[in-house]
Scaffold this motif. Structure first.
Motif, PDB file in Angstrom:
ATOM      1  N   LEU A   1     -43.865   4.691  15.237  1.00  0.00           N
ATOM      2  CA  LEU A   1     -42.700   4.537  16.105  1.00  0.00           C
ATOM      3  C   LEU A   1     -42.354   5.861  16.761  1.00  0.00           C
ATOM      4  CD1 LEU A   1     -40.625   2.267  16.775  1.00  0.00           C
ATOM      5  CD2 LEU A   1     -39.252   3.120  14.877  1.00  0.00           C
TER       6      LEU A   1
ATOM      7  N   ARG B   1     -32.121   3.822  16.878  1.00  0.00           N
ATOM      8  CA  ARG B   1     -33.084   2.787  17.264  1.00  0.00           C
ATOM      9  C   ARG B   1     -34.234   2.703  16.263  1.00  0.00           C
ATOM     10  NH1 ARG B   1     -32.211   4.695  22.588  1.00  0.00           N
ATOM     11  NH2 ARG B   1     -34.097   5.988  22.430  1.00  0.00           N
TER      12      ARG B   1
ATOM     13  N   GLU C   1     -33.126   0.739  13.315  1.00  0.00           N
ATOM     14  CA  GLU C   1     -33.011  -0.680  13.681  1.00  0.00           C
ATOM     15  C   GLU C   1     -34.386  -1.318  13.851  1.00  0.00           C
ATOM     16  OE1 GLU C   1     -30.628  -0.387  17.170  1.00  0.00           O
ATOM     17  OE2 GLU C   1     -28.729  -0.236  16.074  1.00  0.00           O
ATOM     18  N   GLN C   2     -35.323  -0.590  14.470  1.00  0.00           N
ATOM     19  CA  GLN C   2     -36.671  -1.131  14.671  1.00  0.00           C
ATOM     20  C   GLN C   2     -37.430  -1.250  13.354  1.00  0.00           C
ATOM     21  OE1 GLN C   2     -37.361   1.756  18.127  1.00  0.00           O
ATOM     22  NE2 GLN C   2     -38.649   0.052  18.753  1.00  0.00           N
ATOM     23  N   THR C   3     -37.150  -0.341  12.435  1.00  0.00           N
ATOM     24  CA  THR C   3     -37.751  -0.438  11.103  1.00  0.00           C
ATOM     25  C   THR C   3     -37.321  -1.733  10.428  1.00  0.00           C
ATOM     26  OG1 THR C   3     -37.858   1.968  10.817  1.00  0.00           O
ATOM     27  CG2 THR C   3     -37.859   0.629   8.815  1.00  0.00           C
TER      28      THR C   3
ATOM     29  N   HIS D   1     -38.906  -4.775  12.077  1.00  0.00           N
ATOM     30  CA  HIS D   1     -40.342  -4.943  11.872  1.00  0.00           C
ATOM     31  C   HIS D   1     -40.695  -5.303  10.431  1.00  0.00           C
ATOM     32  CE1 HIS D   1     -44.524  -4.339  13.164  1.00  0.00           C
ATOM     33  NE2 HIS D   1     -44.733  -3.827  11.957  1.00  0.00           N
TER      34      HIS D   1
END
Length: 250
Positions: free
Chosen positions: A60, A72, A75-77, A80
């Protein structure tokens, strides 16, 4: 050491060196790992080395200097891999070396503090609520031997690494009853890829600065970090672990 099956970890600054070694140790123990970096090419190369299948690892892009970028990334962790349990704030830069404080460029001061100290703050600001929501976990912040001694010529880096220890201890007290343990480690000189690019004379001088007569390996630092993330250190929080071959004992 207990494994990390069903655990999700976020490791910043993990496209090379210590960060990559930490990610490797976590993957070997069953964790799902998100690695971040600013350089997309290096990040992709690290991801290929660590997990070519991309089943357990997610690379990332993240800029530790930017709070929105860090938010972000958390949040993306979660999006996913699911709930976040483990966080390693490793992203950092040294800045110019061998420069007296009165000659140190102001813009470089801001760059080091923004990456090393503010980046660690952002990581915990956004990562800690996520870990609490997941039911608890652990955080390890990368300080350095500079966090407990003064080293001339890199004053901003030294100040940032001292600050990380204070930030770690304050956060540990605040979250001690929330199921999150927060500790810091302080490596001495580590034989990273960037160190290997230096001249033999410089490397020998760095190695000799440690009473043990050598630099640490990335794996040695990573194993201490993973210990502090694990349930084997379940009564340890607010601590600072030196990994410096006796440097700070002199």
């Amino acid at each position: 050491m207990r494994d990390f099956t069903d655990k999700v970890a976020l490791v910043t600054g993990a496209s090379t060196g210590i960060g990559e070694a930490i990610a490797q140790q976590l993957l070997a123990r069953g964790a799902k790992v998100v690695i971040t970096a600013r350089n997309q090419q290096r990040l992709a190369a690290a991801a290929q080395r660590l997990d070519p299948t991309a089943e357990m690892l997610f690379p990332l892009m993240m800029d530790a200097r930017d709070p929105q970028s860090v938010q972000r990334a958390v949040e993306q962790t979660q999006a996913h891999f699911g709930p976040l349990h483990l966080l390693v704030n490793n992203a950092g830069i040294t800045g110019p070396r061998g420069v007296p404080l009165d000659q140190y460029p102001v813009e470089d001061w801001h760059g080091v503090i923004a990456t090393d100290l503010s980046g660690t703050f952002y990581g915990m600001k956004y990562g800690l609520p996520a870990i609490v929501a997941a039911g608890g976990g652990a955080v390890v912040n990368l300080s350095a031997v500079n966090g407990v001694v003064g080293i001339a010529g890199i004053a901003p880096y030294t100040a940032a690494k001292h600050g990380i220890i204070g930030l770690t201890r304050a956060a540990a007290l605040e979250f001690a009853n929330s199921g999150v343990r927060i500790n810091a480690v302080g490596p001495g000189y580590v034989d990273t890829p960037s160190m290997k690019a230096l001249s033999a004379q410089v490397r020998e001088k760095m190695a000799a600065a440690h009473p043990m007569g050598r630099m640490a390996t990335c794996e040695e630092v990573a194993k201490t970090v993973v210990f502090l993330l694990s349930a084997d250190s379940s009564f340890t929080t607010g601590a600072f672990y030196s990994i410096d071959g006796g440097y700070s004992a002199q």
